[in-house]
Design a protein around this motif. Structure first.
Motif, PDB file in Angstrom:
ATOM      1  N   GLU A  32       2.429  13.903  -7.980  1.00 34.95           N
ATOM      2  CA  GLU A  32       3.449  13.975  -6.933  1.00 34.95           C
ATOM      3  C   GLU A  32       3.220  12.910  -5.877  1.00 34.95           C
ATOM      4  OE1 GLU A  32       3.590  17.846  -5.293  1.00 34.95           O
ATOM      5  OE2 GLU A  32       4.295  18.810  -7.133  1.00 34.95           O
ATOM      6  N   ASP A  35       4.229   9.607  -7.232  1.00 37.22           N
ATOM      7  CA  ASP A  35       5.695   9.483  -7.251  1.00 37.22           C
ATOM      8  C   ASP A  35       6.224   9.153  -5.862  1.00 37.22           C
ATOM      9  OD1 ASP A  35       5.660  10.054  -9.930  1.00 37.22           O
ATOM     10  OD2 ASP A  35       6.212  12.170  -9.687  1.00 37.22           O
ATOM     11  N   VAL A  36       5.641   9.810  -4.848  1.00 39.46           N
ATOM     12  CA  VAL A  36       6.066   9.548  -3.472  1.00 39.46           C
ATOM     13  C   VAL A  36       5.793   8.096  -3.099  1.00 39.46           C
ATOM     14  CG1 VAL A  36       5.604  10.040  -1.034  1.00 39.46           C
ATOM     15  CG2 VAL A  36       5.868  11.922  -2.664  1.00 39.46           C
ATOM     16  N   ALA A  38       5.402   5.536  -5.119  1.00 40.34           N
ATOM     17  CA  ALA A  38       6.255   4.634  -5.901  1.00 40.34           C
ATOM     18  C   ALA A  38       7.669   4.583  -5.323  1.00 40.34           C
ATOM     19  CB  ALA A  38       6.297   5.101  -7.354  1.00 40.34           C
ATOM     20  N   THR A  39       8.192   5.744  -4.939  1.00 42.73           N
ATOM     21  CA  THR A  39       9.527   5.783  -4.332  1.00 42.73           C
ATOM     22  C   THR A  39       9.550   5.040  -3.007  1.00 42.73           C
ATOM     23  OG1 THR A  39       9.993   7.929  -5.366  1.00 42.73           O
ATOM     24  CG2 THR A  39      11.360   7.296  -3.487  1.00 42.73           C
ATOM     25  N   TYR A  40       8.494   5.258  -2.240  1.00 43.86           N
ATOM     26  CA  TYR A  40       8.374   4.566  -0.948  1.00 43.86           C
ATOM     27  C   TYR A  40       8.341   3.052  -1.141  1.00 43.86           C
ATOM     28  CZ  TYR A  40       5.780   2.448   2.919  1.00 43.86           C
ATOM     29  OH  TYR A  40       5.364   1.618   3.928  1.00 43.86           O
ATOM     30  N   THR A  41       7.563   2.609  -2.121  1.00 49.07           N
ATOM     31  CA  THR A  41       7.438   1.173  -2.377  1.00 49.07           C
ATOM     32  C   THR A  41       8.783   0.566  -2.778  1.00 49.07           C
ATOM     33  OG1 THR A  41       5.140   1.476  -3.092  1.00 49.07           O
ATOM     34  CG2 THR A  41       6.239  -0.578  -3.739  1.00 49.07           C
ATOM     35  N   ARG A  42       9.511   1.254  -3.664  1.00 49.74           N
ATOM     36  CA  ARG A  42      10.819   0.740  -4.094  1.00 49.74           C
ATOM     37  C   ARG A  42      11.798   0.710  -2.927  1.00 49.74           C
ATOM     38  NH1 ARG A  42       9.815   4.123  -8.552  1.00 49.74           N
ATOM     39  NH2 ARG A  42      11.259   5.694  -7.702  1.00 49.74           N
ATOM     40  N   LEU A  43      11.801   1.776  -2.139  1.00 53.02           N
ATOM     41  CA  LEU A  43      12.751   1.878  -1.037  1.00 53.02           C
ATOM     42  C   LEU A  43      12.488   0.821   0.030  1.00 53.02           C
ATOM     43  CD1 LEU A  43      15.087   3.313   0.326  1.00 53.02           C
ATOM     44  CD2 LEU A  43      13.465   4.998   1.236  1.00 53.02           C
TER      45      LEU A  43
END
Length: 205
Positions: A32, A35-36, A38-43
């Motif tokens: 988890e 995932d957080v 990775a999402t932060y990096t993409r955003l």
């Protein structure tokens, strides 16, 4: 928007580094966290790219907004004949945007920085020009309808009209003498107000 995303992540990293969190977390929890992150990096990558594109386009638009400084202080409406403050609202928008980009760490173009530093002075000048026009309208409404009396006040009105004409033709928002112009017109209006007051007093007596 980027700040609202980065702020929680900074707080989390301050509490404990990401690696430490992964090491201490069990399988599902660790996934988890990954995932957080990775999402932060993409955003944040998308937001930074958008910010870069927006800033580049904004720099190109600064020249257009700067043209508002070359406008005269006053304009006469072609239909109703009234006098209005001829201030371009995009100048104050540019000032606010400069402040935002400065806080975000961007280097401001020299022309944008100049307008940003002039922001308070421009706002003050706009208010003073508005005072000139509101005072002018007030005195115009108090002008006696009697032709003989109006003729006595004609020299004072002539001075005011000449100054207002300059505000519609030669004095602009970047003029070094704009504040001096306002001071001079207000002094003329005060003198005219005194004459009008004396005239009304004599008419009533």
């Amino acid at each position: 928007l980027r700040e609202s995303v980065e702020s929680p992540m900074r707080a989390m990293c301050k509490e404990a580094g990401t690696r430490s969190l992964l090491a201490r977390s069990g399988g599902g929890a660790g996934q988890e966290v990954q995932d957080v992150v990775a999402t932060y990096t993409r955003l944040t990558s998308v937001l930074k790219q958008y910010e870069k594109l927006w800033y580049t386009g904004w720099c190109r638009a600064v020249d257009a907004a700067q043209q508002g400084l070359k406008a005269t202080l006053i304009v006469r409406h072609p239909e109703d004949g009234g006098l209005y403050v001829n201030f371009d609202p995009s100048l104050l928008l540019l000032v606010r945007e400069c402040g935002c980009f400065h806080r975000m760490g961007h280097t401001l173009p020299s022309n944008a920085r100049q307008i940003w530093l002039q922001g308070p002075a421009l706002t003050g000048l706009r208010e003073k020009v508005g005072l000139v026009l509101s005072t002018y309208a007030e005195l115009l409404a108090a002008q006696p309808a009697i032709a003989e009396v109006a003729a006595l006040l004609a020299p004072g009105w002539g001075e005011v009209e000449a100054s207002l004409s300059a505000g519609m033709s030669t004095v602009c928002w970047c003029s070094l003498f704009a504040d001096s112009w306002v001071t001079a017109v207000l002094a003329q209006l005060d003198a005219l107000r005194a004459r009008l007051s004396r005239t009304h007093t004599r008419m009533d007596s």
